[in-house]
Write an enzyme that holds these catalytic residues in place. Structure first.
Site, PDB file in Angstrom:
ATOM      1  N   GLU A   1      73.536  31.662  32.140  1.00 46.36           N
ATOM      2  CA  GLU A   1      73.927  31.001  33.396  1.00 46.36           C
ATOM      3  C   GLU A   1      73.073  29.758  33.633  1.00 46.36           C
ATOM      4  O   GLU A   1      73.577  28.712  34.050  1.00 46.36           O
ATOM      5  CB  GLU A   1      73.793  31.993  34.572  1.00 46.36           C
ATOM      6  CG  GLU A   1      74.843  33.096  34.496  1.00 46.36           C
ATOM      7  CD  GLU A   1      74.616  34.212  35.510  1.00 46.36           C
ATOM      8  OE1 GLU A   1      73.522  34.814  35.493  1.00 46.36           O
ATOM      9  OE2 GLU A   1      75.517  34.470  36.313  1.00 46.36           O
TER      10      GLU A   1
ATOM     11  N   GLU B   1      75.531  41.621  31.383  1.00 45.43           N
ATOM     12  CA  GLU B   1      75.231  42.318  32.647  1.00 45.43           C
ATOM     13  C   GLU B   1      75.982  43.626  32.788  1.00 45.43           C
ATOM     14  O   GLU B   1      75.469  44.605  33.339  1.00 45.43           O
ATOM     15  CB  GLU B   1      75.565  41.411  33.839  1.00 45.43           C
ATOM     16  CG  GLU B   1      74.592  40.272  34.077  1.00 45.43           C
ATOM     17  CD  GLU B   1      74.942  39.019  33.296  1.00 45.43           C
ATOM     18  OE1 GLU B   1      75.746  39.098  32.331  1.00 45.43           O
ATOM     19  OE2 GLU B   1      74.416  37.948  33.646  1.00 45.43           O
TER      20      GLU B   1
HETATM   21  C1  3H9 Z   1      70.973  39.169  34.538  1.00 49.24           C
HETATM   22  O1  3H9 Z   1      70.561  38.270  33.895  1.00 49.24           O
HETATM   23  C2  3H9 Z   1      71.731  38.993  35.818  1.00 49.24           C
HETATM   24  C3  3H9 Z   1      72.049  37.566  36.045  1.00 49.24           C
HETATM   25  O2  3H9 Z   1      73.429  37.421  36.169  1.00 49.24           O
HETATM   26  C4  3H9 Z   1      71.303  36.958  37.198  1.00 49.24           C
HETATM   27  C5  3H9 Z   1      71.573  37.561  38.528  1.00 49.24           C
HETATM   28  C6  3H9 Z   1      71.046  36.790  39.670  1.00 49.24           C
HETATM   29  N1  3H9 Z   1      64.036  41.797  32.045  1.00 49.24           N
HETATM   30  O3  3H9 Z   1      64.497  44.935  23.813  1.00 49.24           O
HETATM   31  P1  3H9 Z   1      63.125  44.599  23.397  1.00 49.24           P
HETATM   32  C7  3H9 Z   1      61.613  43.746  27.989  1.00 49.24           C
HETATM   33  S1  3H9 Z   1      70.733  40.778  34.059  1.00 49.24           S
HETATM   34  C8  3H9 Z   1      62.884  42.478  31.978  1.00 49.24           C
HETATM   35  O4  3H9 Z   1      62.251  45.703  22.900  1.00 49.24           O
HETATM   36  P2  3H9 Z   1      64.200  43.012  21.246  1.00 49.24           P
HETATM   37  C9  3H9 Z   1      61.913  45.105  27.383  1.00 49.24           C
HETATM   38  O5  3H9 Z   1      61.971  46.093  28.385  1.00 49.24           O
HETATM   39  C10 3H9 Z   1      69.882  40.643  32.525  1.00 49.24           C
HETATM   40  N2  3H9 Z   1      62.373  42.951  30.828  1.00 49.24           N
HETATM   41  O6  3H9 Z   1      63.115  43.388  22.335  1.00 49.24           O
HETATM   42  C11 3H9 Z   1      60.726  45.274  26.451  1.00 49.24           C
HETATM   43  O7  3H9 Z   1      59.625  45.674  27.224  1.00 49.24           O
HETATM   44  P3  3H9 Z   1      58.525  46.695  26.651  1.00 49.24           P
HETATM   45  C12 3H9 Z   1      70.771  40.262  31.421  1.00 49.24           C
HETATM   46  C13 3H9 Z   1      63.076  42.722  29.719  1.00 49.24           C
HETATM   47  O8  3H9 Z   1      63.680  41.845  20.541  1.00 49.24           O
HETATM   48  C14 3H9 Z   1      60.462  43.848  25.974  1.00 49.24           C
HETATM   49  O9  3H9 Z   1      61.071  42.982  26.947  1.00 49.24           O
HETATM   50  N3  3H9 Z   1      70.065  40.330  30.180  1.00 49.24           N
HETATM   51  C15 3H9 Z   1      64.281  42.029  29.719  1.00 49.24           C
HETATM   52  O10 3H9 Z   1      64.604  44.223  20.492  1.00 49.24           O
HETATM   53  C16 3H9 Z   1      61.060  43.536  24.622  1.00 49.24           C
HETATM   54  O11 3H9 Z   1      62.439  43.881  24.646  1.00 49.24           O
HETATM   55  C17 3H9 Z   1      70.050  41.427  29.409  1.00 49.24           C
HETATM   56  O12 3H9 Z   1      70.674  42.406  29.707  1.00 49.24           O
HETATM   57  C18 3H9 Z   1      64.763  41.542  30.948  1.00 49.24           C
HETATM   58  N4  3H9 Z   1      65.909  40.843  31.043  1.00 49.24           N
HETATM   59  O13 3H9 Z   1      65.498  42.570  22.080  1.00 49.24           O
HETATM   60  C19 3H9 Z   1      69.214  41.346  28.160  1.00 49.24           C
HETATM   61  N5  3H9 Z   1      64.759  41.978  28.459  1.00 49.24           N
HETATM   62  O14 3H9 Z   1      57.944  46.019  25.472  1.00 49.24           O
HETATM   63  C20 3H9 Z   1      68.345  42.564  28.022  1.00 49.24           C
HETATM   64  C21 3H9 Z   1      63.862  42.606  27.690  1.00 49.24           C
HETATM   65  O15 3H9 Z   1      57.596  46.887  27.792  1.00 49.24           O
HETATM   66  N6  3H9 Z   1      67.475  42.479  26.897  1.00 49.24           N
HETATM   67  N7  3H9 Z   1      62.840  43.062  28.445  1.00 49.24           N
HETATM   68  O16 3H9 Z   1      59.289  47.945  26.288  1.00 49.24           O
HETATM   69  C22 3H9 Z   1      67.880  42.664  25.625  1.00 49.24           C
HETATM   70  O17 3H9 Z   1      69.047  42.844  25.345  1.00 49.24           O
HETATM   71  C23 3H9 Z   1      66.851  42.681  24.553  1.00 49.24           C
HETATM   72  O18 3H9 Z   1      65.608  42.942  25.164  1.00 49.24           O
HETATM   73  C24 3H9 Z   1      66.705  41.352  23.749  1.00 49.24           C
HETATM   74  C25 3H9 Z   1      65.450  41.425  22.849  1.00 49.24           C
HETATM   75  C26 3H9 Z   1      67.961  41.180  22.895  1.00 49.24           C
HETATM   76  C27 3H9 Z   1      66.550  40.180  24.662  1.00 49.24           C
END
Ligand code: 3H9
Length: 696
Positions: free
Chosen positions: A113, A133
């Protein structure tokens, strides 16, 4: 708290202003990050020497989205629901100088976004962009449902927002999300791109209308979702919000999106999915295992048993690149096992998910054998023969004699005492349970069962191996059935009792399918093989003593109906494995009722769901109190990853929390059950499983 300037750094390359986001590990839009980007845009706009602006992520990625941790604070009332990203995006878009978004890693959710608020987007070829999301039970909340259709067109926007899968840089280029794919250094490429655009007129995505013509895309998306069935709130609302983009002004569309976003965020579905997102990551952290526990290198493995599980496990290892020795006891069994593996791979090739060459490469990694030759050279041996203690002990004594010192000896037992298995060796410290779930090459769960003497380094290695195999490892203790199957017993027993009391198998399975389970409990039994549970009951009569046992399933097994593998179980299966009602089963049910003096009664879906799911919860509470699961989230993830429990309900223990433990206790009492002491205690104290940890 870090100041915005720590999280977002400004620099310049001649007349190009550069905004770098530094919020490791994934540059989530935590408080301070959006404000920092907006401040950068304002600073460079005020600087007459700057002609264009590049926004880039520091570290391994662009922006992975909003900070998901913040959502819990909003729904629990600790923080106002206002998220400033919509306004920040408007400020970026209103920049008088062109803003170029430079993407590597992932631009997800709020990350995409933010990127769409820029005037141009460039990315490296390996980048991915998405609106995931919906996998958190919400919809994009910073105008993603309004800008994406304007940029990429309705069909792409609908697909991305309703299903949440990210797309590659080349696909994003094709549909107009990206303006260029940079081959060399991203920052340099983006700066060069910015120089080309400096001084030229540019447009805002929010002003575009050309791609908003519907031509049936919205109706098609609704029909597709309807056909799949069991639509989640966020999936439906994503379509509604995109439809608003086609009907309303940008500002009114954003207002509609905000309304739906809030509705989704405050729903239990979203809370369950966010719990599952963090849960999946939380289970990797074992509180009593030091972070620096050495992980042993595992480069080659052997598997004993080429049946359904052993063959599947061999495939899992081969898929992850390991050379595998696969041992069977007879040439016929080995041949059958290898043929099944080839057939399974060929099916995947046929579905287009694997190339012929990849299949051959994977098959080439699996070497069938009838002897222990070569077992002295492997780093890990997985035993996957059927559930019989004497047989397993015999095999462990044999591998103890051939394996090299330092080789990990793993059992795929699904119920048996890992310490008793380990006692057949002279090295119980090197024995561990690695319980794969059927089909092993599909299910993501790996229960890692530590015995009383399993070395920490062996535990840490098994957890690390799970990750290498693309599984989610959950550490559990050594009790009968461990966590998953110990709970599955009472769950399925309740399902069978419901049939005995008056429900049809179809009614029971439908009620739980409608609750959200991937499959009903009886159909799941047919898939896993009814003979497996039967064998467990035969071999461990003491474990089941004093528990009211249904008898229909035993009778099915005794009639040779093992489930899908024999084409008949609770149902009859046609060639495409569709379950059909079966007169034999209907007659058997009636006969059993008559023999036991049961007058069948009508049973509601509500009773079916509460009795089965509460049976899971009650056993889970016992397991938690006894310490065989580390935390309630470990139980939740076992059920979401291994048993088809709906992620949007967060797992059985989280689900109990959402119902309210006092209500759960009351209902159990109405069934005449004895609720687990921990459940009663938490209900009395008004607490939740999720916040409970065992006193040290
Ligand atoms: C959104 O954006 C809504 C919008 O429309 C705005 C509204 C106003 N936040 O997965 P990993 C942490 S909703 C906080 O092991 P990888 C994760 O918990 C969001 N923390 O790494 C972990 O912590 P820990 C939309 C986050 O390389 C660490 O980072 N976005 C977030 O295997 C490493 O993550 C998503 O849904 C976050 N957004 O994969 C994306 N993301 O080490 C969600 C990660 O303490 N994230 N963490 O356990 C992912 O899909 C994967 O983390 C990603 C990296 C592909 C990015």
């Amino acid at each position: 708290m870090s100041e915005p300037q720590d999280l977002v750094v400004f620099s310049r390359d001649g007349e190009i202003g550069i905004i770098t986001i530094n919020n490791p590990p994934v540059n989530a839009l935590s408080p301070g990050v959006p404000e920092g980007i907006a401040a950068g845009v304002a600073t460079f706009n005020a600087d007459p020497a700057i002609q264009a602006i590049v926004v880039i992520g520091g570290g391994r990625t662009f922006i992975a989205g909003a900070d998901i941790k913040e959502f819990g604070k909003i729904t629990s009332g600790q923080k106002s629901a206002a998220i400033g990203l919509v306004d920040v995006c408007l400020q970026i878009e209103d920049s008088a100088k062109p803003v170029i978004m430079a993407i590597h890693g992932t631009a997800l959710g709020g990350g995409l976004e933010t990127a769409m608020a820029g005037h141009y987007r460039v990315a490296v070829a390996s980048a991915q962009v998405g609106q995931p999301e919906v996998k958190l039970g919400i919809i994009p909340g910073a105008a993603g449902t309004q800008r994406l259709p304007r940029l990429a067109g309705l069909p792409v926007a609908l697909d991305m927002c309703v299903y949440g899968a990210p797309i590659s840089a080349s696909a994003a280029l094709d549909c107009g999300i990206l303006d260029d794919v940079i081959m060399g250094d991203l920052l340099q490429g983006a700066i060069d791109f910015a120089r080309d655009k400096a001084g030229l007129p540019f447009s805002k995505v929010r002003d575009r209308q050309d791609k908003l013509t519907d031509a049936g895309a919205i109706a098609a998306a609704r029909a597709k979702l309807e056909k799949r069935g069991r639509a989640l709130l966020a999936e439906t609302r994503a379509i509604d919000a995109i439809e608003a983009a086609t009907q309303l002004s940008f500002a009114d569309g954003c207002a509609k999106e905000a309304e739906y976003f809030k509705e989704c965020l405050f729903s239990n579905q979203s809370k369950g999915m966010i719990h599952s997102f963090f849960g999946e990551r939380a289970v990797a952290k074992i509180p009593d295992l030091a972070k620096d526990t050495p992980v042993l290198p595992v480069k080659s493995v052997a598997v004993i048993g080429a049946g359904t599980m052993g063959g599947g496990i061999a495939m899992v290892y081969a898929n992850a690149g390991f050379p595998v020795l696969l041992k069977e006891s007879t040439p016929e069994a080995l041949e059958r096992g290898l043929a099944t593996i080839r057939k399974n791979y060929a099916n995947t090739v046929q579905k287009g998910r694997l190339t012929e060459a990849e299949m051959e490469q994977r098959l080439g990694r699996i070497t069938g054998t009838l002897t222990y030759d070569g077992f002295d050279a492997v780093d890990l041996i997985t035993e996957a023969v059927f559930e019989n203690m004497a047989l397993k002990q015999q095999i462990f004594a044999e591998i103890d004699a051939v394996a090299r010192p330092g080789c990990i000896l793993a059992s795929n037992t699904s119920t048996l005492d890992i310490d008793a298995i380990a006692s057949a060796t002279k090295r119980p410290e090197w024995v561990i349970g690695t319980h794969f779930f059927s089909p092993a090459n599909v299910m993501r769960l790996l229960e890692v069962v530590r015995g009383a003497r399993t070395l920490p380094t062996v535990q840490a290695t098994a957890m690390a191996l799970a990750k290498q195999l693309k599984k989610t490892g959950v550490m559990v203790g050594n009790c009968f059935g461990f966590v998953g199957n110990r709970m599955f017993g009472p769950y399925r027993r309740e399902a069978e009792l419901l049939v005995q009391e008056g429900a049809t198998p179809q009614q029971v399975d439908a009620a739980l399918y409608n609750f959200g389970m991937a499959m009903g409990p009886l159909a799941t039994g047919d898939l896993a093989g009814l003979d497996v549970g039967w064998r467990v009951r035969q071999e461990n009569p003491a474990h089941f003593a004093g528990v009211r046992q249904p008898v229909i399933e035993d009778r099915l097994v005794e009639a040779g109906r093992y489930g899908q593998k024999t084409g008949q179980g609770w149902y009859t299966y046609d060639a495409s494995r569709r379950p059909q009602e079966d007169a034999f089963v209907t007659n058997l049910i009636q006969e059993v009722r008559k023999q036991n003096g049961i007058v069948p009664r009508a049973i509601s879906a509500e009773e079916t769901v509460t009795r089965t799911i509460y049976a899971l919860i009650n056993e889970g509470a016992h397991i938690l109190a006894e310490g065989f699961a580390l935390r309630s989230v470990d139980i939740d993830m076992i059920y979401v990853m291994g048993y088809g429990f709906p992620a949007w309900r967060g797992g059985p223990m989280f689900y109990a929390d959402t119902v309210g433990l006092a209500k759960v206790v009351e209902k159990m009492k109405s069934f005449g059950w004895t609720p687990a002491p921990l459940l009663v205690q938490l209900a009395t104290e008004g607490r939740r499983f999720t916040d409970w940890s065992r006193p040290l």
